[in-house]
Enzyme design. Sequence first.
Site, PDB file in Angstrom:
ATOM      1  CG  ASP A  64      -1.759   1.211   1.355  1.00  0.00           C
ATOM      2  OD1 ASP A  64      -2.338   1.603   0.331  1.00  0.00           O
ATOM      3  OD2 ASP A  64      -1.837   1.804   2.440  1.00  0.00           O
ATOM      4  CB  THR A  97      -1.565   5.538  -1.937  1.00  0.00           C
ATOM      5  OG1 THR A  97      -1.575   4.110  -1.933  1.00  0.00           O
ATOM      6  CG2 THR A  97      -2.691   6.016  -1.079  1.00  0.00           C
ATOM      7  CB  THR A  98       1.282   2.944  -5.755  1.00  0.00           C
ATOM      8  OG1 THR A  98       1.182   2.220  -4.529  1.00  0.00           O
ATOM      9  CG2 THR A  98       2.622   2.676  -6.390  1.00  0.00           C
ATOM     10  CG  ASP A 394      -6.219   0.668   0.298  1.00  0.00           C
ATOM     11  OD1 ASP A 394      -6.264   1.361   1.324  1.00  0.00           O
ATOM     12  OD2 ASP A 394      -5.188   0.503  -0.369  1.00  0.00           O
TER      13      ASP A 394
END
Length: 560
Positions: A64, A97-98, A394
């Site tokens: 994550d 997020t990445t 998530d």
Amino acid sequence: MASMMQPQIILLKEGTDTSQGRAQVVSNINACTAVADTVRTTLGPRGMDKLIHDDKGGVTISNDGATIMRLLDIVHPAAKILVDIAKSQDSEVGDGTTTVVLLAAEFLKEAKPYVEDGVHPHSLIRSYRTAGNMAIQRVKELAVSIEGKSLEEKKSLLAKCAATTLSSKLIGGEKEFFACMVVDAVLAIGNDDRLNLIGIKKVPGGTMRDSFLVNGVAFKKTFSYAGFEQQPKKFLNPKILLLNIELELKSEKENAEIRLSDPLQYQSIVDAEWNIIYDKLDKCVKSGAKIVLSRLAIGDLATQYFADRDIFCAGRVAEEDLQRVAAATGGTVQTSVNNVIDEVLGSCEVFEEKQVGNERFNIFSGCPSGQTATIVLRGGADQFIEEAERSLHDAIMIVRRALKNSTVVPGGGAIDMEISKYLRQHARTIAGKSQFFVNSFAKALEVIPRQLCDNAGFDATDVLNKLRQKHASGEGANYGVDINTGGIADSFANFVWEPAVVKINAINAATEASCLILSVDETVKNPKSESAQGEAAAGAMAGRGGGAMRGRGGRGMRRR
């Protein structure tokens, strides 16, 4: 000659480190690229995990983006901006997020040659902002709404969004199983926005498939006193009393001072204490409640008293669990047992105490207001269950966002390629330098499909050429990377979907961050004045034979 003799004017404290100009912008870009390289390989269904070992000996295994960025403990001031956008993406949308870190770094990487060639950063920033706004507008145009569908259709569409999120996680192998669980949990809490109404309880042991969803509340059996085992462990349609008081025989010596003239009076004081507790317990029984839960302790006496009357009780219930029981059963937490009316009692269809692995769980199901749900997670190692919890967080966030903003876009890099094509076409209509800058922004968007290919071990150049050709033909707007075959496929038809808000937020945050970093051309680093003075003082004392100082802790002068 006189001008050369003039003393140098010092504005900043001695030891201050300043660096400025073009070299500083390039240095910041390099730092951000280095950070992005750390999380680059975690993107997509074939992404790798990172094992992070902290100074306290804790081990975290995660892919994550926000978790990794938070645990990396980055000190470079410009690179910290990437940590912030990963956190903001996590709190606002929950996923991507990445993606947001990769996009920001790629925008900067594309800007680097222009900065080195002497282009003013503000020309780049202006073009980037325009391109970012156009990209977001294009995502909104391409998004498909899932409004107006029946509940069953909506559930299957939301499950597909959750499965897309989970496919890149450690529990991706069981994504269908968990996607349905997540959708049911989110629908259970209805329109309520509080995330803590979905409880996630972790029980080591068993397999992932042993995980289950309770349409109500489940929590671990609390500390129990003598007499607990004699209480019934299952009820149908019980009344539930929620308290925030102690039901214990407490010595009142801290609260009062009593002076006795006759030792015989002492017994009446002892009896009074017993009468107080019995009076409280009687009122609990008369309320008609079959289950009594309290945030504070329920002692030996009360536990045995309730057991004799076929009533279940549990003390020291966590605040969060008690609030969730109140939300689910329609009860109200009481701070007194006086005048307990029916309206403040909660109810549920079934209450039972059940063995889950090594733990015993109190489970309330079939709750009337149904405003809460609990996922009980099973698995082998503790780190694995922790990562499963982050993955489910998530997925829960994504399903909530998809319910609120009910538009989805194709995943697998399809939407990124389509925006890239759109911006390239637009760039040709612009005269002047900004044509180059918008083109670079478009090229940077291709980092997502390229990284998906690299992480899966496919030939990125070959796949991207196929994608460019398909999107340029005008019919392939939904085509993205096919992770299973290493070719290209219609992401929409393959149900690889993500909420439009994920992409909009990611592009917005990445553009803002890259513009912010490009606009910084000077870094000033002040020395820690205290440590400088402390060291100087310690040095002076040592120079004057400061051995005496050591006896008074002179060695402790130096601060870090």
